[in-house]
Design an enzyme around this catalytic site. Structure first.
Site, short mmCIF file in Angstrom:
data_model
loop_
_atom_site.label_atom_id
_atom_site.label_comp_id
_atom_site.label_asym_id
_atom_site.label_seq_id
_atom_site.Cartn_x
_atom_site.Cartn_y
_atom_site.Cartn_z
N GLU A 1 7.85 -22.06 7.24
CA GLU A 1 8.17 -20.40 7.91
C GLU A 1 9.36 -21.69 9.75
O GLU A 1 9.96 -20.72 9.63
CB GLU A 1 6.57 -20.53 9.58
N GLU B 1 0.78 -1.41 -0.26
CA GLU B 1 -0.29 0.15 0.11
C GLU B 1 0.76 0.75 -0.01
O GLU B 1 0.22 2.41 -0.36
CB GLU B 1 -0.39 -0.04 1.27
#
Length: 270
Positions: free
Chosen positions: A112, A81
């Site tokens: 992960e 953004e």
């Protein structure tokens, strides 16, 4: 080192399946109300990390977010953004998620847990000591993030983190940790809830304060925003009209010519 992982503690609520929809929503909302207060308690840490990020980006460096699962997705969202909001290049703020872009939509099993992939992902982006790296992990134990930050520390690269457990391995690894202690979740262990909200609030602060300090906001307006749809073009026209004594048609013509609100305003009267 043992520490209390409060994000995994039992919910204060039980028999959730027996609650009405109204009770569920009210109780979730009551828990959510505590999150901004937890962020407020972490403001001194957030300020220190933000100052470090501003220093690096103001001298040509980049900001990297790293995380897995919800935490990784939140970092990717905030990074993605920044270009449309502040007009910076897409490689100024970069979000990396364990498992790669596939993991944005679907969990990539055990990604992960890698202690090498995080650093490989950073190297693939030509990481250097001009940059800053912020690890995001509610638990504070994600190997993908911790191992990458350890390598950053070894290579004189600024490291920060956003976590929701006090004294976690991640917080002790990061040079500039941010610990927002939100307590147990409404659904036990579901750290996409309060912990995720806390991380989003901190990310908003880090990127927005940094971009304002770097000059990408004028007054309270996003003068460097990308004009990527009709809504934003209309907003840009109104911003120009607010700044200059001109009509809507004149503002529209200026914006069409310069394709940027800041440049349109600065060009007026030349």
């Amino acid at each position: 080192m043992q520490y209390e992982r409060t994000t995994e503690k039992d919910s204060k609520y039980n028999n959730l399946e027996k609650m009405s929809v109204s009770e569920l929503l009210t109780n979730i909302n009551n828990e959510d109300k505590t999150v901004p207060l937890a962020v407020e308690r972490a403001l001194p840490q957030i300020e220190i990390l933000t100052q470090q990020i501003i220093t690096k980006l103001s001298t040509g460096g980049r900001l990297f977010y790293m995380g897995a699962g919800t935490s990784g997705r939140l970092g990717v969202v905030d990074a993605s953004e920044c270009p449309p909001t502040f007009g910076v290049s897409y490689d100024k703020v970069i979000g990396l998620i364990a498992g790669g872009d596939t993991a944005i939509r679907k969990a990539v099993e055990f990604s992960e847990d890698s202690t090498t992939q995080g650093w490989e992902d950073l190297k693939a982006n030509n990481i250097s000591n001009k940059d800053a790296v912020v690890g995001i992990a509610a638990s504070g134990t994600t190997p993908y993030v911790i191992a990458a930050l350890e390598k950053c520390n070894e290579n004189n690269i600024i490291t920060g983190c956003i976590t929701c457990n006090a004294g976690s391995p991640l917080a002790t690894t990061a040079q500039f940790p941010v610990e927002v202690i939100v307590g147990s979740e409404f659904v036990t262990g579901s750290s996409r809830m309060k912990a995720g909200t806390a991380q989003k609030l901190v990310l908003n602060m880090l990127s927005t304060a940094t971009m304002i300090q770097l000059g990408h906001v004028k007054g309270n307006k996003m003068v460097d925003m990308q004009l990527s749809n009709d809504k934003l073009v209309d907003r840009g026209i109104r911003m120009i009209m607010d700044a200059l004594p001109i009509s809507k048609d004149e503002a529209s013509a200026l914006l069409k010519e310069h394709k940027n609100v800041r440049k349109a305003i600065e060009s007026y009267g030349r």
